[in-house]
Design a protein around this motif. Sequence first.
Motif, PDB file in Angstrom:
ATOM      1  N   CYS A  97       0.815  -1.227   0.000  1.00 14.57           N
ATOM      2  CA  CYS A  97       0.000   0.000   0.000  1.00 14.57           C
ATOM      3  C   CYS A  97       0.842   1.268   0.000  1.00 14.57           C
ATOM      4  CB  CYS A  97      -0.929   0.010   1.213  1.00 14.57           C
ATOM      5  SG  CYS A  97      -2.184  -1.282   1.169  1.00 14.57           S
ATOM      6  N   HIS A  98       2.129   1.134   0.357  1.00 13.84           N
ATOM      7  CA  HIS A  98       3.012   2.298   0.456  1.00 13.84           C
ATOM      8  C   HIS A  98       4.255   2.125  -0.413  1.00 13.84           C
ATOM      9  CE1 HIS A  98       0.733   4.130   3.717  1.00 13.84           C
ATOM     10  NE2 HIS A  98       0.648   2.930   4.274  1.00 13.84           N
TER      11      HIS A  98
ATOM     12  N   ASN B 134       1.170   6.230  -1.117  1.00 17.45           N
ATOM     13  CA  ASN B 134      -0.018   5.655  -0.485  1.00 17.45           C
ATOM     14  C   ASN B 134      -1.028   5.376  -1.591  1.00 17.45           C
ATOM     15  OD1 ASN B 134      -2.509   5.224   0.877  1.00 17.45           O
ATOM     16  ND2 ASN B 134      -1.768   6.395   2.629  1.00 17.45           N
ATOM     17  N   THR B 135      -1.326   4.106  -1.820  1.00 21.00           N
ATOM     18  CA  THR B 135      -2.241   3.732  -2.897  1.00 21.00           C
ATOM     19  C   THR B 135      -3.705   3.934  -2.527  1.00 21.00           C
ATOM     20  OG1 THR B 135      -2.312   1.424  -2.188  1.00 21.00           O
ATOM     21  CG2 THR B 135      -0.622   2.023  -3.812  1.00 21.00           C
ATOM     22  N   VAL B 136      -3.988   4.135  -1.244  1.00 17.38           N
ATOM     23  CA  VAL B 136      -5.367   4.314  -0.781  1.00 17.38           C
ATOM     24  C   VAL B 136      -5.725   5.789  -0.665  1.00 17.38           C
ATOM     25  CG1 VAL B 136      -6.980   3.826   1.107  1.00 17.38           C
ATOM     26  CG2 VAL B 136      -5.306   2.099   0.433  1.00 17.38           C
TER      27      VAL B 136
ATOM     28  N   MET C 177      -6.543   2.048   6.841  1.00 18.88           N
ATOM     29  CA  MET C 177      -5.367   1.197   7.009  1.00 18.88           C
ATOM     30  C   MET C 177      -5.688   0.157   8.066  1.00 18.88           C
ATOM     31  SD  MET C 177      -1.524   2.343   8.041  1.00 18.88           S
ATOM     32  CE  MET C 177      -0.452   1.199   8.887  1.00 18.88           C
TER      33      MET C 177
END
Length: 105
Positions: A39-40, A45-47, A80
Amino acid sequence: MKPWLGGMIVLVVCLGMAACRGEAGPSGAALFKLHCAGCHPDGGNTVNLRRTLKAADRAAYGIRTAADVAAFIRNPGVGMPSFTAGMIPPCEAKKIGRYVVETFR
Protein backbone atom coordinates in the motif's frame (compact mmCIF):
# COMPACT_ATOMS: atom_id res chain seq x y z
CA MET A 1 1.90 -30.87 31.51
CA LYS A 2 5.06 -32.80 30.72
CA PRO A 3 8.12 -31.41 32.54
CA TRP A 4 10.06 -30.97 29.31
CA LEU A 5 7.19 -29.03 27.71
CA GLY A 6 7.42 -26.26 30.32
CA GLY A 7 11.13 -25.96 29.62
CA MET A 8 10.51 -25.73 25.89
CA ILE A 9 7.96 -22.97 26.40
CA VAL A 10 10.43 -20.96 28.50
CA LEU A 11 13.13 -21.47 25.87
CA VAL A 12 10.91 -20.29 23.03
CA VAL A 13 9.81 -17.19 24.97
CA CYS A 14 13.40 -16.34 25.90
CA LEU A 15 14.63 -16.77 22.33
CA GLY A 16 11.86 -14.51 21.08
CA MET A 17 12.74 -11.84 23.64
CA ALA A 18 16.45 -12.09 22.79
CA ALA A 19 15.69 -11.54 19.10
CA CYS A 20 13.84 -8.35 19.98
CA ARG A 21 16.66 -6.96 22.10
CA GLY A 22 19.28 -7.39 19.42
CA GLU A 23 19.29 -6.43 15.80
CA ALA A 24 18.99 -10.05 14.70
CA GLY A 25 16.21 -11.00 12.36
CA PRO A 26 14.82 -9.23 9.32
CA SER A 27 15.87 -5.66 8.57
CA GLY A 28 13.50 -2.73 8.66
CA ALA A 29 13.60 -2.63 4.86
CA ALA A 30 12.63 -6.31 4.62
CA LEU A 31 9.83 -5.87 7.16
CA PHE A 32 8.55 -2.80 5.33
CA LYS A 33 8.54 -4.72 2.06
CA LEU A 34 6.64 -7.59 3.69
CA HIS A 35 4.02 -5.61 5.62
CA CYS A 36 3.81 -2.11 4.13
CA ALA A 37 5.08 -1.78 0.57
CA GLY A 38 1.89 -3.16 -0.97
CA CYS A 39 0.00 0.00 0.00
CA HIS A 40 3.01 2.30 0.46
CA PRO A 41 5.27 1.70 -2.58
CA ASP A 42 8.25 4.04 -2.47
CA GLY A 43 6.68 5.78 0.53
CA GLY A 44 3.51 6.70 -1.33
CA ASN A 45 -0.02 5.65 -0.48
CA THR A 46 -2.24 3.73 -2.90
CA VAL A 47 -5.37 4.31 -0.78
CA ASN A 48 -5.06 8.01 0.13
CA LEU A 49 -2.61 9.96 -2.02
CA ARG A 50 -2.36 12.75 0.59
CA ARG A 51 -1.17 10.43 3.38
CA THR A 52 2.26 9.39 2.15
CA LEU A 53 5.15 8.38 4.35
CA LYS A 54 7.12 11.51 3.49
CA ALA A 55 8.20 13.50 6.54
CA ALA A 56 5.90 16.49 5.88
CA ASP A 57 2.84 14.29 5.45
CA ARG A 58 3.66 12.25 8.56
CA ALA A 59 4.30 15.40 10.60
CA ALA A 60 0.89 16.78 9.62
CA TYR A 61 -0.58 13.85 11.55
CA GLY A 62 1.88 14.02 14.47
CA ILE A 63 4.00 11.11 13.27
CA ARG A 64 7.58 12.33 13.50
CA THR A 65 9.68 9.59 15.11
CA ALA A 66 10.24 5.88 14.66
CA ALA A 67 8.30 5.33 17.89
CA ASP A 68 5.40 7.34 16.45
CA VAL A 69 5.36 5.11 13.36
CA ALA A 70 5.50 1.96 15.51
CA ALA A 71 2.57 3.21 17.62
CA PHE A 72 0.58 4.29 14.57
CA ILE A 73 0.58 0.85 12.97
CA ARG A 74 -1.20 -0.48 16.05
CA ASN A 75 -4.15 1.94 15.74
CA PRO A 76 -4.00 3.70 12.36
CA GLY A 77 -7.63 4.69 11.86
CA VAL A 78 -9.73 4.59 8.72
CA GLY A 79 -8.17 3.29 5.53
CA MET A 80 -5.37 1.20 7.01
CA PRO A 81 -5.56 -2.11 8.82
CA SER A 82 -4.13 -2.27 12.32
CA PHE A 83 -1.22 -4.60 12.96
CA THR A 84 -1.33 -6.25 16.37
CA ALA A 85 1.78 -7.19 18.33
CA GLY A 86 1.04 -10.77 17.33
CA MET A 87 1.28 -9.79 13.67
CA ILE A 88 4.27 -7.46 13.99
CA PRO A 89 6.16 -7.80 17.30
CA PRO A 90 7.19 -4.53 19.00
CA CYS A 91 10.84 -4.94 18.04
CA GLU A 92 9.89 -5.34 14.38
CA ALA A 93 7.49 -2.40 14.53
CA LYS A 94 10.40 -0.26 15.79
CA LYS A 95 12.58 -1.46 12.91
CA ILE A 96 9.84 -0.50 10.46
CA GLY A 97 9.54 2.87 12.18
CA ARG A 98 13.27 3.53 11.89
CA TYR A 99 13.24 2.50 8.25
CA VAL A 100 10.31 4.82 7.44
CA VAL A 101 11.86 7.83 9.21
CA GLU A 102 15.32 7.29 7.71
CA THR A 103 14.13 6.48 4.18
CA PHE A 104 11.16 8.73 3.46
CA ARG A 105 12.35 12.24 4.29
